[in-house]
Each structure stands twice: as structure tokens, then as C-alpha cells.
Design a protein around this motif. Structure first.
Motif, PDB file in Angstrom:
ATOM      1  N   GLU A 159       0.842  -1.196   0.000  1.00 22.13           N
ATOM      2  CA  GLU A 159       0.000   0.000   0.000  1.00 22.13           C
ATOM      3  C   GLU A 159       0.877   1.245   0.000  1.00 22.13           C
ATOM      4  O   GLU A 159       1.754   1.409   0.855  1.00 22.13           O
ATOM      5  N   ALA A 160       0.665   2.132  -0.961  1.00 23.97           N
ATOM      6  CA  ALA A 160       1.471   3.351  -1.052  1.00 23.97           C
ATOM      7  C   ALA A 160       1.210   4.245   0.163  1.00 23.97           C
ATOM      8  O   ALA A 160       0.054   4.479   0.547  1.00 23.97           O
ATOM      9  N   TYR A 161       2.274   4.716   0.753  1.00 20.76           N
ATOM     10  CA  TYR A 161       2.181   5.552   1.955  1.00 20.76           C
ATOM     11  C   TYR A 161       1.628   6.927   1.620  1.00 20.76           C
ATOM     12  O   TYR A 161       2.020   7.564   0.638  1.00 20.76           O
ATOM     13  N   ARG A 162       0.722   7.391   2.454  1.00 20.28           N
ATOM     14  CA  ARG A 162       0.215   8.749   2.371  1.00 20.28           C
ATOM     15  C   ARG A 162       0.644   9.488   3.630  1.00 20.28           C
ATOM     16  O   ARG A 162       0.622   8.924   4.724  1.00 20.28           O
TER      17      ARG A 162
ATOM     18  N   THR B  75       6.613   5.335   0.234  1.00 19.57           N
ATOM     19  CA  THR B  75       5.927   6.375  -0.529  1.00 19.57           C
ATOM     20  C   THR B  75       5.752   5.960  -1.981  1.00 19.57           C
ATOM     21  O   THR B  75       6.413   5.043  -2.478  1.00 19.57           O
ATOM     22  N   ALA B  76       4.892   6.669  -2.693  1.00 13.82           N
ATOM     23  CA  ALA B  76       4.677   6.387  -4.113  1.00 13.82           C
ATOM     24  C   ALA B  76       5.954   6.589  -4.913  1.00 13.82           C
ATOM     25  O   ALA B  76       6.140   5.972  -5.972  1.00 13.82           O
ATOM     26  N   GLU B  77       6.865   7.425  -4.390  1.00 13.51           N
ATOM     27  CA  GLU B  77       8.150   7.659  -5.062  1.00 13.51           C
ATOM     28  C   GLU B  77       9.183   6.590  -4.727  1.00 13.51           C
ATOM     29  O   GLU B  77      10.291   6.604  -5.272  1.00 13.51           O
ATOM     30  N   GLY B  78       8.819   5.672  -3.819  1.00 15.43           N
ATOM     31  CA  GLY B  78       9.703   4.568  -3.498  1.00 15.43           C
ATOM     32  C   GLY B  78      10.584   4.756  -2.288  1.00 15.43           C
ATOM     33  O   GLY B  78      11.496   3.960  -2.057  1.00 15.43           O
TER      34      GLY B  78
ATOM     35  N   GLU C  38      11.660  13.569   7.969  1.00 17.99           N
ATOM     36  CA  GLU C  38      10.333  14.017   8.396  1.00 17.99           C
ATOM     37  C   GLU C  38       9.599  14.720   7.266  1.00 17.99           C
ATOM     38  O   GLU C  38       8.363  14.722   7.228  1.00 17.99           O
ATOM     39  N   GLU C  39      10.338  15.301   6.324  1.00 17.07           N
ATOM     40  CA  GLU C  39       9.717  16.014   5.208  1.00 17.07           C
ATOM     41  C   GLU C  39       8.906  15.088   4.306  1.00 17.07           C
ATOM     42  O   GLU C  39       8.131  15.553   3.467  1.00 17.07           O
ATOM     43  N   LEU C  40       9.045  13.769   4.476  1.00 17.31           N
ATOM     44  CA  LEU C  40       8.223  12.828   3.728  1.00 17.31           C
ATOM     45  C   LEU C  40       6.781  12.815   4.222  1.00 17.31           C
ATOM     46  O   LEU C  40       5.914  12.206   3.599  1.00 17.31           O
ATOM     47  N   GLY C  41       6.541  13.476   5.341  1.00 17.01           N
ATOM     48  CA  GLY C  41       5.190  13.507   5.906  1.00 17.01           C
ATOM     49  C   GLY C  41       4.969  12.485   6.993  1.00 17.01           C
ATOM     50  O   GLY C  41       3.832  12.229   7.381  1.00 17.01           O
ATOM     51  N   ILE C  42       6.063  11.885   7.496  1.00 15.57           N
ATOM     52  CA  ILE C  42       5.916  10.875   8.538  1.00 15.57           C
ATOM     53  C   ILE C  42       5.535  11.523   9.864  1.00 15.57           C
ATOM     54  O   ILE C  42       5.728  12.719  10.083  1.00 15.57           O
TER      55      ILE C  42
END
Length: 223
Positions: A87-90, A121-124, A153-157
Motif C-alpha cells: 500500500e502506497a504511503y500517504r 511512498t509512491a516515489e519509493g 520528516e519532510e516525507l510527511g511521517i
């Protein structure tokens, strides 16, 4: 208006809640960011009253300015087997009740006989576990740097309480890394309920151990 609540889950040790103020600060910051009602002013006292003897897990759920407090027995798992979720992370920067992606990922991992799942993430880029922050040790081979790493953290985690504690205890590099970069690395998960838990296997392959993980585990909880 979407019905959403905020949650905080923490470990009670010897009838104390060592990270309570950090959890409440995060809850208040998220309430402000999302335009939600803040928790009652006596929430800290209510949480402490709810704590029983021994090791307990305390869960706070805030909705419409009202807080529900529940407790359960604590658990101390050994190392965990981890797989990559399909499942792609949001982004999940606030610890809210909108946790469907984590629930589905965990359920699928358990169905396959694995303890937990890592979302990407969708970007891998590797992001976080279903209820954990991820860390790994890198010896610098391949030009990727040396030391302790964690997803940026900038990935939205989620800015996890356990994550911030590890970053107090050790120099940590935040990075955007693909799953392939974790191959052969010694890794661990951390949260404010279970502390540091080593990853014993990743994607069906044994993961090496590192003595520095045990040192961080020993230092994680305050006296």
C-alpha cells in the motif's frame, strides 16, 4: 465536516507516564493545525489517575474537545519480522484516527505470517511502520554515509515521541532512501509504547544485529 479524532498512546512504567507532557504537546499542536478543539485542561491529571500498577499502555482519544482514556496490559516483544507493504504511503504528520492505511498493512502482514509492515511512498522512499518509526545503521559502504539513519520528516511521517527520543540519544541522519538501500542493514523500530525493538528479519531475510541498538534500548526510558 470529516469526523476525525486525535490519539496518543504511551507506556506507563511503575505507575508513571514518562513521556506524558510530550504526548500532550503533540496533541495540542495537532489540534491547532487541524482546527480541532483542544483537550480539557485537566487531561494530564485524568491520564495519571487512569494508570494502574505495573506496566500498562495508556491510550488517549480526543474528539470534539472530549477525551476518552483506556488502558491495557503492556507487551515486550522480541525482535520482529518486517515486510514491505504493497500500500502506497500517504503522509501522516498528525496522529489522528484516520489510520486505515496502517490497519490494512498490518492485517495483510499478519495474514502472511509476518509481525509488521513498512510503508513506502509512491516515489519509493521508506517511510514508517504501522505504529513505529524506523532506524537503520549504515557502515558507509556505497557512499551512503555512516552512522544511524531514519526517514526524513519532510516525507510527511509522524514526528514520533520515540523517534525524537532516539534523536536525543544519538546523532541521526534523516534521509530519503529506497527499500533496496536497507538490504543487509541492521535495523530497529521504536515507539513510545514498546521502546526500541530490533528487526530480526526483513522481506524474509535475516537482518544483522548491532550492539549499538541494545545500548539505545537500555538508555531509552528515563530513570
Amino acid at each position: 465536516m470529516v469526523d476525525v479524532g486525535l490519539i496518543e498512546t504511551m507506556r506507563a512504567r511503575d505507575s508513571r507516564l514518562p513521556w506524558l507532557e510530550r504526548h500532550l504537546a503533540r496533541m495540542r499542536a495537532s489540534a491547532t493545525a487541524l482546527g480541532l478543539a483542544h483537550p480539557p485542561v485537566d487531561i494530564a491529571d485524568l491520564a495519571r489517575i487512569a494508570v494502574g500498577p505495573g506496566e500498562r499502555v495508556v491510550r488517549l482519544e480526543l474528539r470534539d474537545g472530549l477525551v476518552e482514556i483506556s488502558t491495557r496490559d503492556g507487551t515486550e516483544p522480541g525482535s520482529v519480522a518486517l515486510m514491505v507493504s504493497d500500500e502506497a504511503y500517504r503522509p501522516y504528520p498528525h496522529k489522528s484516527t484516520r489510520r486505515e492505511q496502517f490497519g490494512r498493512s498490518l492485517a495483510n502482514a499478519r495474514r502472511l505470517g509476518v509481525d509488521d509492515a513498512l510503508l513506502v511512498t509512491a516515489e519509493g522512499y521508506v517511510a514508517e511502520g504501522t505504529a513505529w518509526s524506523l532506524f537503520w545503521w549504515d557502515n558507509g559502504a556505497g557512499g551512503g554515509g555512516e552512522g544511524l539513519f531514519t526517514p526524513a520528516e519532510e516525507l510527511g511521517i509522524l514526528p514520533g515521541i520515540g523517534r525524537s527520543r532516539i534523536m536525543e540519544l544519538a546523532g541521526v541522519h534523516e534521509a530519503r532512501k529506497p527499500v533496496s538501500d536497507l538490504a543487509g542493514r541492521s535495523m530497529f523500530l521504536v515507539n513510545a509504547v514498546r521502546g526500541v525493538v530490533e528487526i530480526g528479519s526483513f522481506q524474509g531475510q535475516p537482518a544483522p544485529s548491532d550492539p549499538r541498538t541494545a545500548e539505545l534500548s537500555s538508555a531509552f526510558w528515563p530513570d
